[in-house]
Design a protein around this motif. Structure first.
Motif, PDB file in Angstrom:
ATOM      1  N   MET A   1       0.837  -1.172   0.000  1.00 32.61           N
ATOM      2  CA  MET A   1       0.000   0.000   0.000  1.00 32.61           C
ATOM      3  C   MET A   1       0.889   1.245   0.000  1.00 32.61           C
ATOM      4  SD  MET A   1      -2.838   1.154   2.809  1.00 32.61           S
ATOM      5  CE  MET A   1      -2.085   2.313   3.917  1.00 32.61           C
ATOM      6  N   PHE A   2       0.587   2.178  -0.866  1.00 27.80           N
ATOM      7  CA  PHE A   2       1.284   3.446  -0.900  1.00 27.80           C
ATOM      8  C   PHE A   2       0.445   4.481  -0.179  1.00 27.80           C
ATOM      9  CE2 PHE A   2       3.232   1.272  -4.463  1.00 27.80           C
ATOM     10  CZ  PHE A   2       4.558   1.573  -4.268  1.00 27.80           C
ATOM     11  N   CYS A   3       1.109   5.376   0.540  1.00 25.75           N
ATOM     12  CA  CYS A   3       0.417   6.400   1.310  1.00 25.75           C
ATOM     13  C   CYS A   3       1.234   7.682   1.242  1.00 25.75           C
ATOM     14  CB  CYS A   3       0.260   5.936   2.762  1.00 25.75           C
ATOM     15  SG  CYS A   3      -0.586   7.092   3.813  1.00 25.75           S
ATOM     16  N   ARG A   4       0.597   8.774   0.926  1.00 26.67           N
ATOM     17  CA  ARG A   4       1.275  10.070   0.907  1.00 26.67           C
ATOM     18  C   ARG A   4       1.285  10.639   2.322  1.00 26.67           C
ATOM     19  NH1 ARG A   4       0.107  13.065  -4.589  1.00 26.67           N
ATOM     20  NH2 ARG A   4      -0.139  11.240  -5.900  1.00 26.67           N
ATOM     21  N   ILE A   5       2.237  11.499   2.584  1.00 30.17           N
ATOM     22  CA  ILE A   5       2.316  12.137   3.897  1.00 30.17           C
ATOM     23  C   ILE A   5       1.042  12.927   4.168  1.00 30.17           C
ATOM     24  CG2 ILE A   5       3.522  13.922   5.214  1.00 30.17           C
ATOM     25  CD1 ILE A   5       6.127  12.875   4.007  1.00 30.17           C
ATOM     26  N   THR A   6       0.496  13.564   3.155  1.00 25.48           N
ATOM     27  CA  THR A   6      -0.736  14.323   3.358  1.00 25.48           C
ATOM     28  C   THR A   6      -1.905  13.410   3.724  1.00 25.48           C
ATOM     29  OG1 THR A   6      -1.184  14.277   0.991  1.00 25.48           O
ATOM     30  CG2 THR A   6      -0.071  16.227   1.853  1.00 25.48           C
ATOM     31  N   ASP A   7      -1.879  12.158   3.273  1.00 22.55           N
ATOM     32  CA  ASP A   7      -2.937  11.198   3.623  1.00 22.55           C
ATOM     33  C   ASP A   7      -2.872  10.815   5.101  1.00 22.55           C
ATOM     34  OD1 ASP A   7      -3.717  11.187   0.962  1.00 22.55           O
ATOM     35  OD2 ASP A   7      -2.558   9.385   0.487  1.00 22.55           O
ATOM     36  N   MET A   8      -1.704  10.877   5.692  1.00 20.38           N
ATOM     37  CA  MET A   8      -1.538  10.478   7.084  1.00 20.38           C
ATOM     38  C   MET A   8      -2.078  11.530   8.051  1.00 20.38           C
ATOM     39  SD  MET A   8       2.118   8.587   7.092  1.00 20.38           S
ATOM     40  CE  MET A   8       1.829   7.880   8.688  1.00 20.38           C
ATOM     41  N   HIS A   9      -2.216  12.762   7.585  1.00 18.44           N
ATOM     42  CA  HIS A   9      -2.573  13.879   8.464  1.00 18.44           C
ATOM     43  C   HIS A   9      -3.884  13.654   9.214  1.00 18.44           C
ATOM     44  CE1 HIS A   9      -3.886  17.961   9.582  1.00 18.44           C
ATOM     45  NE2 HIS A   9      -2.597  18.110   9.833  1.00 18.44           N
ATOM     46  N   CYS A  10      -4.853  13.029   8.633  1.00 17.42           N
ATOM     47  CA  CYS A  10      -6.165  12.882   9.267  1.00 17.42           C
ATOM     48  C   CYS A  10      -6.375  11.520   9.931  1.00 17.42           C
ATOM     49  CB  CYS A  10      -7.261  13.117   8.241  1.00 17.42           C
ATOM     50  SG  CYS A  10      -7.261  14.802   7.615  1.00 17.42           S
ATOM     51  N   LYS A  11      -5.382  10.661   9.896  1.00 19.94           N
ATOM     52  CA  LYS A  11      -5.566   9.322  10.466  1.00 19.94           C
ATOM     53  C   LYS A  11      -5.482   9.358  11.991  1.00 19.94           C
ATOM     54  CE  LYS A  11      -3.631   6.913   6.484  1.00 19.94           C
ATOM     55  NZ  LYS A  11      -4.717   6.110   5.985  1.00 19.94           N
ATOM     56  N   GLU A  12      -6.407   8.645  12.634  1.00 18.55           N
ATOM     57  CA  GLU A  12      -6.388   8.524  14.081  1.00 18.55           C
ATOM     58  C   GLU A  12      -5.315   7.531  14.493  1.00 18.55           C
ATOM     59  OE1 GLU A  12      -9.866   8.709  16.902  1.00 18.55           O
ATOM     60  OE2 GLU A  12     -10.749   7.890  15.073  1.00 18.55           O
ATOM     61  N   VAL A  13      -4.658   7.794  15.623  1.00 19.52           N
ATOM     62  CA  VAL A  13      -3.614   6.919  16.129  1.00 19.52           C
ATOM     63  C   VAL A  13      -4.133   6.251  17.401  1.00 19.52           C
ATOM     64  CG1 VAL A  13      -1.231   6.756  16.915  1.00 19.52           C
ATOM     65  CG2 VAL A  13      -1.846   8.412  15.143  1.00 19.52           C
ATOM     66  N   ILE A  14      -4.130   4.913  17.403  1.00 13.02           N
ATOM     67  CA  ILE A  14      -4.600   4.114  18.532  1.00 13.02           C
ATOM     68  C   ILE A  14      -3.429   3.313  19.076  1.00 13.02           C
ATOM     69  CG2 ILE A  14      -6.224   2.339  19.319  1.00 13.02           C
ATOM     70  CD1 ILE A  14      -7.645   4.818  18.269  1.00 13.02           C
ATOM     71  N   ASN A  15      -3.256   3.337  20.399  1.00  6.67           N
ATOM     72  CA  ASN A  15      -2.196   2.576  21.049  1.00  6.67           C
ATOM     73  C   ASN A  15      -2.719   1.182  21.373  1.00  6.67           C
ATOM     74  OD1 ASN A  15       0.095   1.805  22.377  1.00  6.67           O
ATOM     75  ND2 ASN A  15       0.088   3.489  23.831  1.00  6.67           N
ATOM     76  N   VAL A  16      -2.103   0.146  20.794  1.00  4.62           N
ATOM     77  CA  VAL A  16      -2.578  -1.219  21.027  1.00  4.62           C
ATOM     78  C   VAL A  16      -2.235  -1.718  22.431  1.00  4.62           C
ATOM     79  CG1 VAL A  16      -2.550  -1.854  18.586  1.00  4.62           C
ATOM     80  CG2 VAL A  16      -0.528  -2.286  19.976  1.00  4.62           C
ATOM     81  N   CYS A  17      -1.329  -1.038  23.134  1.00  7.12           N
ATOM     82  CA  CYS A  17      -0.976  -1.446  24.499  1.00  7.12           C
ATOM     83  C   CYS A  17      -2.167  -1.342  25.433  1.00  7.12           C
ATOM     84  CB  CYS A  17       0.163  -0.584  25.048  1.00  7.12           C
ATOM     85  SG  CYS A  17       1.720  -0.830  24.210  1.00  7.12           S
ATOM     86  N   ASP A  18      -2.933  -0.248  25.289  1.00  7.24           N
ATOM     87  CA  ASP A  18      -4.049  -0.031  26.204  1.00  7.24           C
ATOM     88  C   ASP A  18      -5.335   0.384  25.500  1.00  7.24           C
ATOM     89  OD1 ASP A  18      -3.333   2.508  25.408  1.00  7.24           O
ATOM     90  OD2 ASP A  18      -2.722   3.186  27.387  1.00  7.24           O
ATOM     91  N   GLY A  19      -5.315   0.455  24.186  1.00  9.22           N
ATOM     92  CA  GLY A  19      -6.516   0.808  23.431  1.00  9.22           C
ATOM     93  C   GLY A  19      -6.839   2.285  23.421  1.00  9.22           C
TER      94      GLY A  19
END
Length: 100
Positions: A1-19
């Motif tokens: 999968m290719f992803c541009r840096i601008t595409d990453m700007h709106c992605k939510e980040v979830i920590n799998v350690c504690d959800g």
């Protein structure tokens, strides 16, 4: 999968350690010598509407990223010894009772 840096700007980040939801990607760090992505950065939230500054930024190294999905990035990030980030809007009468 290719992803541009601008595409990453709106992605939510979830920590799998504690959800916990850490926030959305605000910035990235790139090694200009190797042209590789080194880390994603989540800016610290404002304290007291920004009048008291901001919390520290969360910098997540490339090796801590588990999965980059369509809308979400799953990471395995060890948070420093402090209160975990709470999702949603804080405060409230029941918040202290339920979490405290």
């Amino acid at each position: 999968m290719f992803c541009r840096i601008t595409d990453m700007h709106c992605k939510e980040v979830i920590n799998v350690c504690d959800g916990c939801r850490l926030g959305c990607v605000d910035d990235v760090e790139v090694d200009t010598c190797t042209a590789q992505l080194v880390a994603i950065v989540i800016h610290g939230r404002p304290k007291c509407l920004g009048l008291l500054g901001h919390e520290d930024d969360i910098v997540i190294g490339w090796r801590e990223i588990e999965v980059i999905g369509e809308d979400t990035i799953l990471v395995n990030h060890k948070m420093p010894c402090c209160e975990p980030r709470k999702h949603g809007k804080g405060g409230g009468i029941l918040s202290g009772i339920l979490h405290g």
